[in-house]
Design a protein around this motif. Structure first.
Motif, PDB file in Angstrom:
ATOM      1  N   ALA A  90      18.172  -8.650  27.497  1.00  0.00           N
ATOM      2  CA  ALA A  90      17.157  -9.543  26.929  1.00  0.00           C
ATOM      3  C   ALA A  90      17.033  -9.333  25.429  1.00  0.00           C
ATOM      4  CB  ALA A  90      15.810  -9.316  27.619  1.00  0.00           C
ATOM      5  N   LEU A  91      17.025  -8.083  24.986  1.00  0.00           N
ATOM      6  CA  LEU A  91      16.921  -7.798  23.558  1.00  0.00           C
ATOM      7  C   LEU A  91      18.151  -8.321  22.810  1.00  0.00           C
ATOM      8  CD1 LEU A  91      15.460  -6.557  21.161  1.00  0.00           C
ATOM      9  CD2 LEU A  91      16.551  -4.370  21.742  1.00  0.00           C
ATOM     10  N   MET A  92      19.331  -8.175  23.398  1.00  0.00           N
ATOM     11  CA  MET A  92      20.548  -8.676  22.761  1.00  0.00           C
ATOM     12  C   MET A  92      20.468 -10.193  22.582  1.00  0.00           C
ATOM     13  SD  MET A  92      24.485  -8.576  24.116  1.00  0.00           S
ATOM     14  CE  MET A  92      24.059  -9.572  25.525  1.00  0.00           C
ATOM     15  N   VAL A  93      20.033 -10.903  23.629  1.00  0.00           N
ATOM     16  CA  VAL A  93      19.896 -12.364  23.544  1.00  0.00           C
ATOM     17  C   VAL A  93      18.855 -12.726  22.488  1.00  0.00           C
ATOM     18  CG1 VAL A  93      19.142 -14.420  24.812  1.00  0.00           C
ATOM     19  CG2 VAL A  93      20.701 -12.797  25.899  1.00  0.00           C
ATOM     20  N   GLU A  94      17.734 -12.017  22.459  1.00  0.00           N
ATOM     21  CA  GLU A  94      16.690 -12.294  21.469  1.00  0.00           C
ATOM     22  C   GLU A  94      17.192 -12.050  20.045  1.00  0.00           C
ATOM     23  OE1 GLU A  94      12.047 -11.340  20.466  1.00  0.00           O
ATOM     24  OE2 GLU A  94      13.057 -10.010  21.878  1.00  0.00           O
ATOM     25  N   MET A  95      17.910 -10.965  19.834  1.00  0.00           N
ATOM     26  CA  MET A  95      18.426 -10.654  18.499  1.00  0.00           C
ATOM     27  C   MET A  95      19.402 -11.736  18.021  1.00  0.00           C
ATOM     28  SD  MET A  95      16.829  -7.904  17.636  1.00  0.00           S
ATOM     29  CE  MET A  95      17.707  -7.182  16.274  1.00  0.00           C
ATOM     30  N   LEU A  96      20.266 -12.209  18.912  1.00  0.00           N
ATOM     31  CA  LEU A  96      21.211 -13.268  18.542  1.00  0.00           C
ATOM     32  C   LEU A  96      20.475 -14.571  18.232  1.00  0.00           C
ATOM     33  CD1 LEU A  96      24.032 -12.552  21.135  1.00  0.00           C
ATOM     34  CD2 LEU A  96      24.128 -12.143  18.658  1.00  0.00           C
ATOM     35  N   ALA A  97      19.476 -14.931  19.055  1.00  0.00           N
ATOM     36  CA  ALA A  97      18.727 -16.165  18.829  1.00  0.00           C
ATOM     37  C   ALA A  97      17.927 -16.095  17.535  1.00  0.00           C
ATOM     38  CB  ALA A  97      17.809 -16.453  20.011  1.00  0.00           C
ATOM     39  N   ALA A  98      17.338 -14.940  17.245  1.00  0.00           N
ATOM     40  CA  ALA A  98      16.562 -14.791  16.011  1.00  0.00           C
ATOM     41  C   ALA A  98      17.476 -14.818  14.795  1.00  0.00           C
ATOM     42  CB  ALA A  98      15.753 -13.504  16.048  1.00  0.00           C
ATOM     43  N   MET A  99      18.703 -14.339  14.946  1.00  0.00           N
ATOM     44  CA  MET A  99      19.661 -14.355  13.839  1.00  0.00           C
ATOM     45  C   MET A  99      19.931 -15.794  13.392  1.00  0.00           C
ATOM     46  SD  MET A  99      23.423 -12.572  13.708  1.00  0.00           S
ATOM     47  CE  MET A  99      24.063 -13.496  15.079  1.00  0.00           C
TER      48      MET A  99
ATOM     49  N   PRO B 127       7.011 -22.856  18.541  1.00  0.00           N
ATOM     50  CA  PRO B 127       7.416 -21.481  18.826  1.00  0.00           C
ATOM     51  C   PRO B 127       8.683 -21.068  18.059  1.00  0.00           C
ATOM     52  CG  PRO B 127       7.683 -22.855  20.781  1.00  0.00           C
ATOM     53  CD  PRO B 127       7.068 -23.701  19.719  1.00  0.00           C
ATOM     54  N   ARG B 128       9.352 -22.036  17.386  1.00  0.00           N
ATOM     55  CA  ARG B 128      10.566 -21.771  16.600  1.00  0.00           C
ATOM     56  C   ARG B 128      11.600 -20.991  17.403  1.00  0.00           C
ATOM     57  NH1 ARG B 128       9.817 -18.547  12.042  1.00  0.00           N
ATOM     58  NH2 ARG B 128      11.997 -18.915  11.687  1.00  0.00           N
ATOM     59  N   LEU B 129      11.997 -21.570  18.516  1.00  0.00           N
ATOM     60  CA  LEU B 129      13.005 -20.928  19.341  1.00  0.00           C
ATOM     61  C   LEU B 129      14.352 -20.973  18.651  1.00  0.00           C
ATOM     62  CD1 LEU B 129      11.991 -22.377  22.796  1.00  0.00           C
ATOM     63  CD2 LEU B 129      11.331 -20.213  21.758  1.00  0.00           C
ATOM     64  N   GLY B 130      15.102 -19.901  18.743  1.00  0.00           N
ATOM     65  CA  GLY B 130      16.422 -19.835  18.128  1.00  0.00           C
ATOM     66  C   GLY B 130      17.508 -20.170  19.144  1.00  0.00           C
TER      67      GLY B 130
END
Length: 162
Positions: free
Chosen positions: A74-83, A102-105
């Motif tokens: 989950a953290l890996m997916v979040e980090m990629l989306a935020a990037m 919500p500015r989803l990445g």
């Protein structure tokens, strides 16, 4: 966070669309609307305590699937989306209220598997077929995309009213 992947093979790509939480937020929202409880291990309340109260879970957080290993995914997916410019989960505005997005990445990686292995597509299809026949699971089901949705007249009018 949600992740999607396509796996190419001779009969067309298979789509994998999966939340990294134990369940989807809308499942908890729907349970809350019906006044139902949710299973233990799905969510925390606003104070960070485990809860089976769906309403309390809406003010808290959904838990990742698979414990620590699922949390890492989950953290890996979040980090990629935020990037890609999206908000980190704790910075995102609420999905169901407020005036701020919500500015989803979104992170997309395109990989040509034939650059590594020209027989990959057939090997992947053979593997998926073997999993289906030996374990009865059709991973990455092929679904016909939804191209039309019926909307009740009153909802349509409300959406179209400025």
């Amino acid at each position: 966070m949600r992740s999607r992947a396509r796996c190419p093979h001779p009969s067309g790509p298979r789509m994998f669309d999966q939340a990294t939480s134990t369940t989807a937020w809308v499942t908890v929202r729907d349970a809350a609307m019906r006044g139902e409880t949710i299973p233990d291990g799905w969510a925390l309340d606003a104070d960070g305590n485990p809860t089976s109260d769906a309403r309390a879970a809406l003010s808290g957080a959904l838990l990742p699937f698979g414990g620590v290993k699922g949390a890492n995914i989950a953290l890996m997916v979040e980090m990629l989306a935020a990037m890609a410019g999206g908000s980190f989960s704790q910075d995102a505005a609420p999905f169901d209220s407020g005036t701020r997005s919500p500015r989803l990445g979104l992170f997309v990686a395109a990989i040509d598997p034939t650059a590594f292995d020209t027989s990959y597509a057939q090997r992947a299809e053979d593997h998926l077929s073997r999993l289906a026949s030996e374990h009865g699971a059709d991973f990455g089901r092929r679904k016909t995309p939804i191209t039309e949705v019926e909307i009740p007249d009153d909802v349509y009018r409300a959406l179209m009213t400025p």
